[in-house]
Scaffold this motif. Structure first.
Motif, PDB file in Angstrom:
ATOM      1  N   THR A   2       9.351   6.530 -11.577  1.00  0.00           N
ATOM      2  CA  THR A   2       9.505   7.547 -12.605  1.00  0.00           C
ATOM      3  C   THR A   2      10.855   7.300 -13.253  1.00  0.00           C
ATOM      4  OG1 THR A   2       8.185   9.146 -11.365  1.00  0.00           O
ATOM      5  CG2 THR A   2       9.556  10.017 -13.140  1.00  0.00           C
ATOM      6  N   ARG A  41       8.507   8.942 -17.442  1.00  0.00           N
ATOM      7  CA  ARG A  41       7.361   8.027 -17.486  1.00  0.00           C
ATOM      8  C   ARG A  41       7.075   7.543 -16.077  1.00  0.00           C
ATOM      9  NH1 ARG A  41       5.365   9.506 -22.116  1.00  0.00           N
ATOM     10  NH2 ARG A  41       6.664   9.025 -23.905  1.00  0.00           N
ATOM     11  N   ARG A  42       5.826   7.723 -15.629  1.00  0.00           N
ATOM     12  CA  ARG A  42       5.423   7.300 -14.273  1.00  0.00           C
ATOM     13  C   ARG A  42       4.608   6.016 -14.384  1.00  0.00           C
ATOM     14  NH1 ARG A  42       5.669  10.620 -10.063  1.00  0.00           N
ATOM     15  NH2 ARG A  42       3.636  10.057  -9.218  1.00  0.00           N
ATOM     16  N   THR A  43       5.044   4.999 -13.639  1.00  0.00           N
ATOM     17  CA  THR A  43       4.404   3.696 -13.700  1.00  0.00           C
ATOM     18  C   THR A  43       4.190   3.156 -12.291  1.00  0.00           C
ATOM     19  OG1 THR A  43       5.667   3.277 -15.728  1.00  0.00           O
ATOM     20  CG2 THR A  43       4.564   1.396 -14.724  1.00  0.00           C
ATOM     21  N   TRP A  68       8.571  -0.247 -19.039  1.00  0.00           N
ATOM     22  CA  TRP A  68       9.385   0.368 -17.987  1.00  0.00           C
ATOM     23  C   TRP A  68      10.707  -0.358 -17.797  1.00  0.00           C
ATOM     24  CZ3 TRP A  68      10.785  -2.480 -13.795  1.00  0.00           C
ATOM     25  CH2 TRP A  68       9.980  -3.571 -13.446  1.00  0.00           C
ATOM     26  N   ASN A  78      13.110   1.045 -20.222  1.00  0.00           N
ATOM     27  CA  ASN A  78      13.506   2.377 -19.751  1.00  0.00           C
ATOM     28  C   ASN A  78      14.628   2.272 -18.727  1.00  0.00           C
ATOM     29  OD1 ASN A  78      11.423   3.311 -21.351  1.00  0.00           O
ATOM     30  ND2 ASN A  78      10.035   3.708 -19.651  1.00  0.00           N
TER      31      ASN A  78
END
Length: 149
Positions: free
Chosen positions: A46, A56-58, A85, A88
Motif C-alpha cells: 500500500t 494504492r494497493r498492489t 507502483w 509511487n
C-alpha cells in the motif's frame, strides 16, 4: 510455471489477471493468502499514488531479505514501462506491506550499484524469469528494498 511466466504471451495477460485474483483472495482470507505466493513469496503493497495522493494497493511478489527487509522487483512482467507502483515509491517511500496477515509500515529505497547487483542476483536465483524480463526490455528494472519503520 517459470517457463510459461517468461513468455511474451504471459506478459500480455498476467498484469490484468494475476493482481485481480490476488486482491480478491487476499481480501477474502483476511490478508493471509495470495494465490501468486504459491510460486513466489508475496505481499500487498500500500503506497500513496505519485499523482493522485490516494492509497494504492498492489499485490506483488517479494523476496524476504537480510535484516527483516524485503526486496520488490519492478519487472512489470517484462513489459516496456516501469510499473506505476515504482513511481509511487520513488515519490512517497513511506508505505505499508501486508505480509502473512500482518500490516507492516515500511520505508522503500531504490537500489543502485553494487547493492542492486547483489540483490538482483538473489531475486534471479529465486525466480529465473526475472532475467528473461530484463533481457526483453531496454530499461533497467527497478529494485527496491523495504525496511520496517
Amino acid at each position: 510455471m517459470q517457463r510459461v511466466s517468461a513468455t511474451r504471451g504471459f506478459a500480455r495477460v498476467a498484469p490484468y489477471v494475476v493482481p485481480a485474483l490476488d486482491r480478491a483472495v487476499h481480501r477474502l482470507t483476511g490478508g493471509k493468502v495470495l494465490l501468486s505466493a504459491r510460486m513466489l513469496p508475496g505481499a500487498v503493497l500500500t503506497a500513496v499514488g505519485a499523482r493522485s495522493g490516494l492509497p494504492r494497493r498492489t499485490p506483488l511478489a517479494c523476496l524476504p531479505a537480510e535484516g527483516g527487509t524485503w526486496l520488490l522487483v519492478g519487472s512489470n512482467f517484462g513489459r516496456p514501462g516501469h510499473p506505476a507502483w515504482t513511481a509511487n515509491l520513488l515519490k512517497n517511500p513511506e508505505a505499508e506491506i501486508s505480509w502473512r496477515g500482518r500490516d507492516v509500515p515500511v520505508r522503500a529505497r531504490l537500489l543502485t550499484g553494487a547493492e542492486r547487483a547483489r540483490a538482483w542476483d538473489a531475486v534471479v536465483a529465486c525466480w529465473p524469469p526475472y532475467a528473461a524480463y530484463q533481457a526483453r526490455v531496454t530499461r533497467e528494472i527497478r529494485l527496491f528494498r523495504l525496511a520496517p519503520r
